[in-house]
Design an enzyme around this catalytic site. Structure first.
Site, PDB file in Angstrom:
ATOM      1  N   LYS A 180       0.849  -1.197   0.000  1.00  0.00           N
ATOM      2  CA  LYS A 180       0.000   0.000   0.000  1.00  0.00           C
ATOM      3  C   LYS A 180       0.889   1.255   0.000  1.00  0.00           C
ATOM      4  CE  LYS A 180      -3.832  -2.314   2.178  1.00  0.00           C
ATOM      5  NZ  LYS A 180      -4.346  -2.877   3.419  1.00  0.00           N
ATOM      6  N   GLN A 207      -4.838  -2.154   9.588  1.00  0.00           N
ATOM      7  CA  GLN A 207      -4.597  -3.473   9.001  1.00  0.00           C
ATOM      8  C   GLN A 207      -5.177  -4.560   9.919  1.00  0.00           C
ATOM      9  OE1 GLN A 207      -3.213  -4.062   5.891  1.00  0.00           O
ATOM     10  NE2 GLN A 207      -3.807  -6.169   6.287  1.00  0.00           N
ATOM     11  N   ASP A 235     -11.213   2.399   3.950  1.00  0.00           N
ATOM     12  CA  ASP A 235     -11.458   0.970   3.717  1.00  0.00           C
ATOM     13  C   ASP A 235     -12.958   0.689   3.609  1.00  0.00           C
ATOM     14  OD1 ASP A 235      -9.364  -0.746   3.278  1.00  0.00           O
ATOM     15  OD2 ASP A 235      -8.839  -0.962   5.392  1.00  0.00           O
TER      16      ASP A 235
END
Ligand code: NAP
Length: 314
Positions: free
Chosen positions: A52, A96, A119
Site C-alpha cells: 500500500k 490493518q 477501507d
C-alpha cells in the site's frame, strides 16, 4: 474467452490518479495523505501494508505508517485513532486487520471518523453504501465494480451469483450488484456454506463472483456457457514451476472454467491488484471532501456560474 486484465486497468487508474496529484501540486495544493496502522508483526500484514505504501508513492500520495507492538492495549490504540481523526493533514487511514485477540475490532472501527474510513468498513459507510448514498466502498468489491465498468460488461437485468458472504467481499459485492444503476441492477443470489443446490444456482449465473476462500472450488460443471467469472480467491500453493517454490491460484479452476466463459479474471493479475487501487481512489475522494475548492469561502461558494463540481456545492 476474454481475459479481464486487472493489472492493465490498475495501471490505467493509477495513471489517472497520478495526473490529478500532479495538477494539485502544480496549483499549490498539498498531496493526498493516507496513513496506515499496523499492529504486531504478521508477515502477510506487513507485506500488504508495504505494498500500500509503494502504491501511494507511485501516484504521489503522502503515506505514513503507525506501527505498534502486539502488546498495545485497546485504550492506547483508541488514542491513536483519536489522533489520526483529529489530524487535518491526514485525509484517510486504514487499520490493518486482523488485530490481536485482546483488542475488540468493532470498538476500533467504530472509533474511526467515517469521513476518513477509506477501507469502507465503518457501519456508517456500510449503511450509506446499502442505501445507495455516497460512501467509501470497500476496496475489493469497488475494484470489481471498476473492472466490470471498464470492460463494459452488461450487468443490468443479469443473474449474478456471489459465492461467500464476508463483510469485506461477498456481502458488499451482493449489495453493489443489486443497487440501481450501472454496474448493478442485477438480480443477485448470495450463497454461503449453508446454501443448498449450489451447483444448480451457479449454473443460472450470467455473472459468477467467487469469494469463498477455497482453492479451485468452482469447476467447469458449475459454470454456464458464456458466463462472466470473477475470481476473488487468493491461495498460495506449492509449485515446481516457479523459483519461489509456490504459485498463486484462485477459487476458480481457471484452466477448465475459462474455456466456457465470455470473460474471466486471472489469479494473480485480476481482482487482487485492483484492491489497492480502490484504496487510492477512496483516499483521493477523502482528500477532495477534506479540501474545499479554491472557490469556497466560509464553507460556501457564492459564484452561481461556478462549475467546479466539488462536493461542497451538493
Ligand atoms: P471468508 O471471510 O473466509 O468467507 C468465506 C465465505 O465463503 C463465507 O461466507 C462462507 O460461508 C463461504 N463458504 C465457505 N465454504 C463454502 C462452501 N463450501 N460453499 C459455499 N460457501 C462457502 O473469506 P473472504 O475474506 O471473503 O475471502 C475469500 C477469498 O478471497 C479468500 O481466498 C481471500 O484470500 C480472498 N480475498 C482476496 C482479496 C483480494 O484483494 N483479491 C481481498 C479479500 C479476500 P459462511 O459465511 O456460511 O461461513
Amino acid at each position: 474467452m476474454k481475459l479481464i486484465d486487472g493489472k492493465f486497468i490498475a495501471n490505467q487508474v493509477k495513471g489517472e490518479i497520478k495526473k490529478e496529484v500532479v495538477q494539485l501540486l502544480d496549483t499549490g495544493h498539498r498531496a493526498p495523505h493516507l496513513a496506515a496502522i499496523l499492529v504486531g508483526s504478521d508477515p502477510a500484514s506487513q507485506t500488504y501494508v508495504a505494498s500500500k505504501e509503494k502504491s501511494c508513492h507511485e501516484v504521489g500520495f503522502i503515506s505514513s505508517l503507525y506501527k505498534y507492538p502486539e502488546t498495545i492495549s485497546e485504550q492506547e490504540l483508541l488514542s491513536v485513532i483519536d489522533f489520526l481523526n483529529a489530524d487535518t493533514e491526514i485525509d484517510g487511514f486504514i487499520i490493518q486487520l486482523p488485530l490481536p485477540k485482546h483488542i475488540n475490532t468493532d470498538h476500533i472501527l467504530l472509533r474511526m471518523d467515517p469521513n476518513k474510513d477509506v477501507d469502507g468498513f465503518h457501519p456508517i459507510n456500510v449503511g450509506r453504501m446499502a442505501t445507495g448514498m455516497e460512501a467509501f466502498l470497500p476496496a475489493t468489491p469497488a475494484g470489481i465494480m471498476e473492472l466490470l465498468k471498464r470492460y463494459e460488461i452488461e450487468t443490468i437485468g443479469k443473474n449474478c451469483v456471489v459465492l461467500g458472504r464476508s463483510n469485506i467481499v461477498g456481502t458488499p459485492m451482493s449489495i453493489l450488484m443489486s443497487r440501481k444503476g450501472y454496474p448493478g441492477d442485477a438480480t443477485v443470489t448470495l450463497c454461503h456454506s449453508k446454501t443448498t443446490h449450489l451447483k444448480e444456482i451457479c449454473l443460472q449465473a450470467d455473472i459468477l463472483i467467487a469469494a469463498i476462500g477455497k482453492p479451485h472450488f468452482v469447476t467447469e460443471d458449475m459454470v454456464k456457457e458464456g458466463a462472466v467469472v470473477i475470481d476473488v480467491g487468493i491461495h498460495r500453493v506449492p509449485s515446481n514451476e516457479s523459483k519461489t517454490g509456490y504459485k498463486l491460484i484462485g477459487d476458480v479452476d481457471f484452466d477448465n472454467v475459462s474455456k466456457k466463459c465470455s470473460y474471466i479474471t486471472p489469479v494473480p493479475g485480476g481482482v487482487g491488484v485492483m484492491t489497492i487501487v480502490s484504496l487510492l481512489q477512496n483516499t483521493l475522494k477523502a482528500y477532495k471532501n477534506n479540501t474545499p475548492c479554491d472557490c469556497i469561502e466560509d464553507d460556501h461558494c457564492d459564484d452561481e456560474s461556478c462549475d467546479c463540481g466539488c462536493h461542497h456545492h451538493e
